[in-house]
Design a protein around this motif. Structure first.
Motif, PDB file in Angstrom:
ATOM      1  N   GLN A 225      -1.671   5.700   4.392  1.00 45.64           N
ATOM      2  CA  GLN A 225      -2.614   4.911   3.618  1.00 45.64           C
ATOM      3  C   GLN A 225      -3.306   3.918   4.553  1.00 45.64           C
ATOM      4  O   GLN A 225      -2.689   3.372   5.460  1.00 45.64           O
ATOM      5  CB  GLN A 225      -1.911   4.168   2.477  1.00 45.64           C
ATOM      6  CG  GLN A 225      -1.340   5.067   1.390  1.00 45.64           C
ATOM      7  CD  GLN A 225       0.113   5.434   1.621  1.00 45.64           C
ATOM      8  OE1 GLN A 225       0.559   5.526   2.775  1.00 45.64           O
ATOM      9  NE2 GLN A 225       0.865   5.652   0.557  1.00 45.64           N
ATOM     10  N   GLY A 226      -4.579   3.693   4.305  1.00 46.67           N
ATOM     11  CA  GLY A 226      -5.357   2.809   5.149  1.00 46.67           C
ATOM     12  C   GLY A 226      -5.993   3.516   6.340  1.00 46.67           C
ATOM     13  O   GLY A 226      -6.787   2.918   7.059  1.00 46.67           O
TER      14      GLY A 226
ATOM     15  N   GLN B 108       0.809  -1.226   0.000  1.00 49.42           N
ATOM     16  CA  GLN B 108       0.000   0.000   0.000  1.00 49.42           C
ATOM     17  C   GLN B 108       0.841   1.273   0.000  1.00 49.42           C
ATOM     18  O   GLN B 108       0.340   2.355  -0.279  1.00 49.42           O
ATOM     19  CB  GLN B 108      -0.974   0.024   1.185  1.00 49.42           C
ATOM     20  CG  GLN B 108      -0.334   0.193   2.559  1.00 49.42           C
ATOM     21  CD  GLN B 108      -0.066  -1.140   3.233  1.00 49.42           C
ATOM     22  OE1 GLN B 108       0.270  -2.121   2.564  1.00 49.42           O
ATOM     23  NE2 GLN B 108      -0.214  -1.178   4.548  1.00 49.42           N
TER      24      GLN B 108
END
Length: 201
Positions: free
Chosen positions: A170-171, A6
């Protein structure tokens, strides 16, 4: 470099732009069986076949240069902005972390001729003198001053692989507004730069 999927950036144009703007890197090779690193400008360029290369030079007195062997593989490390990220900025409990941008470039090394070295030095100086109030040019320097070129080794690195890590929370997109606002309030330039990068994504 370990890069979770990611965080991996595969956008070559963006990576090349990063390399052009963050060209002060770390050149790593082996010296007497041990890793050796030198902090130097490593400029992104093209060779005569339009292949991407990095161009640089080091002092002949540097032991690293004594181990420059044609076509040996080297690693070049480039660091971008980075910042601590407090988990107090998250909606749910989690450990804190660090956001950062880093690029590793692998390639094979080739020693430059003195003519190619001189041309690359002209390009290097011209690039960084653009922002000077009274820019200088190597073309106007005396032969005595330019004799210093005898004390350096110029090289080109043909790029064989690039790994780019853009770790920008991210996430945790639900926390981005809070993370960005907190980073922007911090005094250090790295935090502000990471916030700017997060706004782009």
């Amino acid at each position: 470099m370990f890069t979770p999927a990611q965080y991996a950036n595969k956008d070559l144009d963006e990576i090349k732009d990063f390399l052009a703007k963050n060209s002060f890197g770390i050149l790593v090779n082996q010296v007497d069986g041990k890793p050796w690193a030198t902090h130097i400008p490593l400029e992104l360029d093209l060779d005569s076949d339009r292949n991407d290369i990095l161009v640089g030079h080091i002092a002949k007195a540097n032991p690293q240069g004594h181990h420059f062997i044609e076509n040996t593989q080297v690693l070049c490390i480039f660091n971008g902005p980075h910042s601590y990220v407090s988990s107090s900025w998250y909606k749910e409990e989690e450990v804190p972390t660090w956001n950062y941008i880093a690029v590793h470039v692998y390639g094979t090394l080739r020693i430059q001729t003195e003519e190619a070295l001189l041309a690359s030095l002209h390009k290097l100086v011209d690039k960084y003198e653009q922002g000077s109030k009274q820019p200088i040019s190597l073309a106007n320097m005396s032969a005595k001053t330019m004799r210093q070129i005898k004390g350096i080794i110029g090289f080109e690195i043909k790029i064989t692989a690039i790994q780019a890590t853009y770790k920008l929370s991210q996430g945790r997109e639900q926390d981005h507004p809070k993370i960005i606002s907190e980073l922007e309030e911090r005094e250090n330039s790295g935090s502000k730069a990471i916030a700017k990068c997060m706004r782009k994504d």
